[in-house]
Design an enzyme around this catalytic site. Sequence first.
Site, PDB file in Angstrom:
ATOM      1  N   TYR A 252       7.301 -13.208   0.512  1.00 38.54           N
ATOM      2  CA  TYR A 252       8.177 -12.346  -0.075  1.00 38.54           C
ATOM      3  C   TYR A 252       9.687 -13.248  -0.453  1.00 38.54           C
ATOM      4  O   TYR A 252      10.488 -13.134  -0.102  1.00 38.54           O
ATOM      5  CB  TYR A 252       8.841 -11.430   1.013  1.00 38.54           C
ATOM      6  CG  TYR A 252       7.870 -10.728   1.656  1.00 38.54           C
ATOM      7  CD1 TYR A 252       6.989  -9.648   0.999  1.00 38.54           C
ATOM      8  CD2 TYR A 252       7.426 -10.623   3.168  1.00 38.54           C
ATOM      9  CE1 TYR A 252       5.973  -8.954   1.667  1.00 38.54           C
ATOM     10  CE2 TYR A 252       6.600 -10.038   3.625  1.00 38.54           C
ATOM     11  CZ  TYR A 252       5.794  -9.281   2.881  1.00 38.54           C
ATOM     12  OH  TYR A 252       4.782  -8.444   3.467  1.00 38.54           O
ATOM     13  N   TYR A 375       4.944   1.570   6.156  1.00 37.90           N
ATOM     14  CA  TYR A 375       4.575   0.279   5.468  1.00 37.90           C
ATOM     15  C   TYR A 375       3.158   0.158   5.982  1.00 37.90           C
ATOM     16  O   TYR A 375       3.021   0.336   7.264  1.00 37.90           O
ATOM     17  CB  TYR A 375       5.563  -0.773   6.113  1.00 37.90           C
ATOM     18  CG  TYR A 375       4.918  -2.314   5.550  1.00 37.90           C
ATOM     19  CD1 TYR A 375       5.202  -2.692   4.108  1.00 37.90           C
ATOM     20  CD2 TYR A 375       3.968  -2.918   6.227  1.00 37.90           C
ATOM     21  CE1 TYR A 375       4.490  -3.800   3.746  1.00 37.90           C
ATOM     22  CE2 TYR A 375       3.622  -3.918   6.061  1.00 37.90           C
ATOM     23  CZ  TYR A 375       3.673  -4.425   4.785  1.00 37.90           C
ATOM     24  OH  TYR A 375       2.986  -5.655   4.124  1.00 37.90           O
ATOM     25  N   ASP A 476      -1.945   4.254  11.681  1.00 41.02           N
ATOM     26  CA  ASP A 476      -1.990   2.638  11.589  1.00 41.02           C
ATOM     27  C   ASP A 476      -1.373   2.172  12.586  1.00 41.02           C
ATOM     28  O   ASP A 476      -0.137   1.935  12.869  1.00 41.02           O
ATOM     29  CB  ASP A 476      -1.365   2.508   9.950  1.00 41.02           C
ATOM     30  CG  ASP A 476      -1.017   0.854   9.892  1.00 41.02           C
ATOM     31  OD1 ASP A 476      -1.058   0.012  10.814  1.00 41.02           O
ATOM     32  OD2 ASP A 476      -0.576   0.615   8.955  1.00 41.02           O
ATOM     33  N   LYS A 505      -3.070  -7.314  14.116  1.00 40.13           N
ATOM     34  CA  LYS A 505      -2.005  -8.147  14.868  1.00 40.13           C
ATOM     35  C   LYS A 505      -2.224  -8.498  16.191  1.00 40.13           C
ATOM     36  O   LYS A 505      -2.777  -9.627  16.389  1.00 40.13           O
ATOM     37  CB  LYS A 505      -0.567  -7.456  14.891  1.00 40.13           C
ATOM     38  CG  LYS A 505       0.040  -7.242  13.349  1.00 40.13           C
ATOM     39  CD  LYS A 505       1.599  -6.851  13.170  1.00 40.13           C
ATOM     40  CE  LYS A 505       1.924  -6.636  11.910  1.00 40.13           C
ATOM     41  NZ  LYS A 505       2.440  -7.730  11.214  1.00 40.13           N
TER      42      LYS A 505
END
Length: 661
Positions: A252, A375, A476, A505
């Site tokens: 980003y 997200y 998620d 993760k």
Amino acid sequence: MNFFITATDTDVGKTFVTTSLLLALQRLKIKSIALKPVQTGCEKIHDKMLAPDVAIYCSAVAENNIQPCYSFQLPASPHYAAQKENQVIDIKNILSYIKQYSCDYEIGLIEGAGGIFVPLNQQETMLDLMRQCNLPIILVCPNRLGILNNILMNIEILKANSLTCAGLILNFDKKDDEICKCNREYLQEHIDIPIVAIPNFSATNAIEIASDYLQDFVQDYLLSYIDNSLPENNIDTKLDTQFDREHLWHPYTHALNPLPTYPVISANRHLIHIEGKDLIDGMSSWWCALHGYNNSEINRAAIKQLSQLSHVMFAGLTHKPAIDLGKKLLELLPDFNRIFYSDSGSVSVEVALKLALQYQQSSGKDKILTVLGGYHGDTQGAMSVCDPNDGMHAIFNGVLAKHIFAPRPLCRFDQEFNPDSVAEIESIFENHKEKIAAVIIEPIVQGAGGMWFYHPQYLQILRKLCDKYGALLIFDEIATGFGRTGKMFAYQYANVVPDIICIGKGLSAGYMTFAATLCQEHIAQKISHNNGVFMHGPTFMANPLACAISLKSIELLEKSNWQENVMRISNTMKKHLSKCKSLPETLDVRVLGAIGVVELSEYIDIATIQEFFVSRNVWIRPFGKLIYLMPPFIIPNDDLIYLCQVIFEAIQHKKYKGASC
Ligand code: PMP
């Protein structure tokens, strides 16, 4: 490579064993050293203050006569002996002492003082030192009646603190004595640690004889650790940061005017080492590194797997790491039955969406319902279900699949549930019931979309709506899974089960890029009836290295006191991060499990605050108006309190404002 030598008690021959190990190493031409950083009962010997046994033994071995980091005259517990001389032992000094004196050696043997709970000062014990050193441990204990309990307790405590026991040395062993024999046999059967028994010698050449006994252990076990470790002085610390700025894109970021990046040399436990300093990690490397860095057990699992099979295609082939990890995942997530391994969280979301759409193909339902503030990743499908307004992918709205968005779940986790908060999603569901194939949502915690914690009852109502209208429910759990919220999986707060779940993760503990999508059996049955196949297959699917690492990480998590640790982190943040509430710039402070968030009323200038944080030796990476902590579960409390204090200071002194403000 260093080892830490501790004992079940004082006076069990730890210094004798350390010296014998040192001799065994030196006979094998391994450049090695023994250090006993804290010594009590010291006398002046050859101009140095040393404990007499250390002096006698170490003078028997070449090149080993170093002044301790702390030496005290009184033969007592280090905290008390230090107090008598108006001193306080500081673990940081011991750590730099060890580093300074062992860095030129292939193996350093670091000897503790007494057993693991021996106090070093009023707050810390030998165990705190051992945790911060994070070295494989060699445990020395006398072979005698009653020792089994003591040994097993020590091993359990080491395990609970994620420390590896590299070997058990049974001192004063009597080969034919019934008790000694029974102890040896019981231990050999019940613990998976190399054991060496050394008899009681009175001969003048006792050290030489003992080192004969230790020779095989040194050769077969200790040396395998150095084969696997990279000496720190081999690490290249000078990085070509100009190349980085000119050619490497960071996340980003502007290509022409990127935010500053700090060159990392190494990382160990909860510390990230940049040139000249260690930063206390508050981020777990974007929420992955549950056990911190350079965990010796995960390292060994990785190296073992690497030497056997690092990768092989998963089409037409299978392997043990994939199968073993699969079994473990189904044990943790017993409501699911099929696993699709993939290479990143975003890809696991793509897989979940494709599974749902393929499942619904015959029903004509082809829309996904989700909530604002969500997200789910950076790939095309995942972007299409991220918040289209405030999210980071708004510029792609025109080319993304059009899905359906409901408001952010506004009912806070820590307040009573307000049924009004579901009114809008209920009516959206009713209005689009013919088109909604599935709902995707981050359970309990919306992460990168705003670090927002909402009420578990919201998920219960979503489950009911999905059942009522024949839509699938996808959770998620990429950011929330593996204990982060205080439950192994966040959805367990709500007591409902989704049809599909994405994990990533923490799954591979920050070691490898890896994720998985799991679904209930009815999904697989429907997709595969009439010979239907699921059309997805990444090159690195079920990568054996990632599977082996993930399995080891889950085992470590299960055998550690992770719930206690997460609770400790939570309570500490509730107490210390909440102090930020008193500052006028703070809009909200919220804590759930090992996640602590401070929401400001203004946007944060990342470069400015980052520089401040690094100057204060911490690694915290805010975004938007949020400064948050997600530290590794092993972070010591003092360091966590310090992280909270630095955040307070950053807000108080307006270190989040850019230069132009
Ligand atoms: N879903 C959630 C909830 C996430 O937090 C993330 C990563 N921040 C992703 C998906 C995407 O995972 P990855 O970056 O591994 O592709």
